[in-house]
Design an enzyme around this catalytic site. Sequence first.
Site, PDB file in Angstrom:
ATOM      1  N   GLU A 273      31.329  37.307  41.428  1.00 43.28           N
ATOM      2  CA  GLU A 273      31.606  38.742  41.372  1.00 43.28           C
ATOM      3  C   GLU A 273      30.830  39.465  42.478  1.00 43.28           C
ATOM      4  O   GLU A 273      29.637  39.759  42.303  1.00 43.28           O
ATOM      5  CB  GLU A 273      31.177  39.320  40.022  1.00 43.28           C
ATOM      6  CG  GLU A 273      31.937  38.752  38.848  1.00 43.28           C
ATOM      7  CD  GLU A 273      31.939  39.720  37.670  1.00 43.28           C
ATOM      8  OE1 GLU A 273      33.034  40.025  37.202  1.00 43.28           O
ATOM      9  OE2 GLU A 273      30.880  40.184  37.247  1.00 43.28           O
TER      10      GLU A 273
ATOM     11  N   HIS B 214      25.197  38.363  34.563  1.00 39.86           N
ATOM     12  CA  HIS B 214      26.048  39.402  35.147  1.00 39.86           C
ATOM     13  C   HIS B 214      25.189  40.288  36.055  1.00 39.86           C
ATOM     14  O   HIS B 214      24.022  40.548  35.744  1.00 39.86           O
ATOM     15  CB  HIS B 214      26.704  40.236  34.037  1.00 39.86           C
ATOM     16  CG  HIS B 214      27.798  41.121  34.552  1.00 39.86           C
ATOM     17  ND1 HIS B 214      27.531  42.306  35.189  1.00 39.86           N
ATOM     18  CD2 HIS B 214      29.143  40.973  34.555  1.00 39.86           C
ATOM     19  CE1 HIS B 214      28.684  42.860  35.559  1.00 39.86           C
ATOM     20  NE2 HIS B 214      29.678  42.075  35.191  1.00 39.86           N
TER      21      HIS B 214
ATOM     22  N   LYS C 175      32.157  45.316  28.582  1.00 35.91           N
ATOM     23  CA  LYS C 175      30.886  46.023  28.844  1.00 35.91           C
ATOM     24  C   LYS C 175      30.561  46.926  27.637  1.00 35.91           C
ATOM     25  O   LYS C 175      30.897  46.559  26.515  1.00 35.91           O
ATOM     26  CB  LYS C 175      30.962  46.766  30.177  1.00 35.91           C
ATOM     27  CG  LYS C 175      31.434  45.823  31.313  1.00 35.91           C
ATOM     28  CD  LYS C 175      31.301  46.370  32.687  1.00 35.91           C
ATOM     29  CE  LYS C 175      31.787  45.326  33.696  1.00 35.91           C
ATOM     30  NZ  LYS C 175      31.603  45.727  35.084  1.00 35.91           N
TER      31      LYS C 175
ATOM     32  N   GLU D  53      25.064  43.357  36.430  1.00 36.49           N
ATOM     33  CA  GLU D  53      24.499  44.537  35.748  1.00 36.49           C
ATOM     34  C   GLU D  53      23.245  44.149  34.959  1.00 36.49           C
ATOM     35  O   GLU D  53      22.285  44.914  34.881  1.00 36.49           O
ATOM     36  CB  GLU D  53      25.570  45.182  34.854  1.00 36.49           C
ATOM     37  CG  GLU D  53      26.629  45.884  35.700  1.00 36.49           C
ATOM     38  CD  GLU D  53      28.008  45.951  35.079  1.00 36.49           C
ATOM     39  OE1 GLU D  53      28.148  45.765  33.858  1.00 36.49           O
ATOM     40  OE2 GLU D  53      28.971  46.193  35.846  1.00 36.49           O
TER      41      GLU D  53
ATOM     42  N   GLY E 179      33.962  47.621  39.653  1.00 33.30           N
ATOM     43  CA  GLY E 179      34.198  48.995  39.212  1.00 33.30           C
ATOM     44  C   GLY E 179      34.413  49.986  40.346  1.00 33.30           C
ATOM     45  O   GLY E 179      34.369  51.191  40.134  1.00 33.30           O
TER      46      GLY E 179
ATOM     47  N   SER F  70      37.220  44.433  40.297  1.00 29.39           N
ATOM     48  CA  SER F  70      38.436  45.240  40.451  1.00 29.39           C
ATOM     49  C   SER F  70      39.716  44.409  40.409  1.00 29.39           C
ATOM     50  O   SER F  70      40.661  44.656  41.158  1.00 29.39           O
ATOM     51  CB  SER F  70      38.372  46.068  41.737  1.00 29.39           C
ATOM     52  OG  SER F  70      37.265  46.974  41.677  1.00 29.39           O
TER      53      SER F  70
ATOM     54  N   ASN G 293      35.745  41.418  30.051  1.00 29.41           N
ATOM     55  CA  ASN G 293      34.377  41.869  29.767  1.00 29.41           C
ATOM     56  C   ASN G 293      34.437  43.380  29.524  1.00 29.41           C
ATOM     57  O   ASN G 293      34.580  44.152  30.468  1.00 29.41           O
ATOM     58  CB  ASN G 293      33.471  41.532  30.963  1.00 29.41           C
ATOM     59  CG  ASN G 293      32.078  42.112  30.818  1.00 29.41           C
ATOM     60  OD1 ASN G 293      31.698  42.598  29.745  1.00 29.41           O
ATOM     61  ND2 ASN G 293      31.299  42.074  31.892  1.00 29.41           N
TER      62      ASN G 293
HETATM   63  P1  13P Z   1      35.692  45.586  37.151  1.00 29.87           P
HETATM   64  O1  13P Z   1      36.899  44.715  36.871  1.00 29.87           O
HETATM   65  O2  13P Z   1      35.695  46.866  36.378  1.00 29.87           O
HETATM   66  O3  13P Z   1      35.483  45.761  38.616  1.00 29.87           O
HETATM   67  O4  13P Z   1      34.407  44.788  36.596  1.00 29.87           O
HETATM   68  C1  13P Z   1      34.219  43.489  36.987  1.00 29.87           C
HETATM   69  C2  13P Z   1      33.135  42.914  36.145  1.00 29.87           C
HETATM   70  O5  13P Z   1      31.966  43.246  36.307  1.00 29.87           O
HETATM   71  C3  13P Z   1      33.509  41.971  35.099  1.00 29.87           C
HETATM   72  O6  13P Z   1      32.393  41.315  34.582  1.00 29.87           O
END
Ligand code: 13P
Length: 256
Positions: free
Chosen positions: A172, A100, A12, A102, A178, A218, A10
């Site tokens: 997640e 997601h 983003k 976010e 992140g 992560s 992903n």
């Molecule tokens: P990270 O791998 O950067 O922690 O992000 C995870 C994520 O939100 C994937 O959709």
Amino acid sequence: MSRTPLISGNWKMNLNHFEAIQTVQKLHYLIPKGAMDDVEVSIHPPFTDIRSVQTLIESEELDFALGAQHCHFEDSGAFTGEVSPAFLAKLNTKYVICGHSERREVFGESDEMVNAKVLAILKHGMTPIMCCGETLAEREADETESKVVGQIVAGLAGVSNEQIASLVIAYEPIWAIGTGKTATSEDAQTVCAAIRSKVAEIAGDDAANTVRIQYGGSVKGGNSPELMSQPDIDGALVGGASLDPDEFARIIQFNG
Ligand code: 13P
């Protein structure tokens, strides 16, 4: 029951369409022939990159599935700035992430909207990667499973057992996204097992044995083998590390 692991990148809101092409080409170059025989890999670039990545994947016959990060639940209409699932299907998009954290936290997507998206994605012949996960405060209050299971029940309303069997659920934990913090593989396994048993309750054992459950938060080359060795973890949803072809190639080759 063997489930083909799915490793998803992903991106983003990172990498423009020129950078996307270079990144996908480099990733392909870094993965030895045969290393993807038993694993599926999907790439989820920003919308403006999708057509370029589709053309590259199809013209070079690369072994990557095309993914999107989001879509609207209506096919068309007065929804300025939104993207129709029908348009994504036309680009041969295979997987669409929905729910997601976010999108839920920053853009206010509710469980009901996530459910409408799951149904819309399925209607257009694509596979949802439906995300769930708890905040740090919820984890500390011992509410992880109730939060996650509640999101699963709401997200799967009106979805047939057969459709549930075909989809992908991504666990997640929000505090691990992140941040460099990863759930221990035991904790991740416990939550993924709880998700699978909820799916069994909702849709029966066959669906529970077939549905794929990813872990995200992560994930790196160093921790992917242990996470992927857990019995209820069938893949990874990778953010930051998927932007780096070397690191993403290591994750994809979690089996050595
Ligand atoms: P990270 O791998 O950067 O922690 O992000 C995870 C994520 O939100 C994937 O959709």
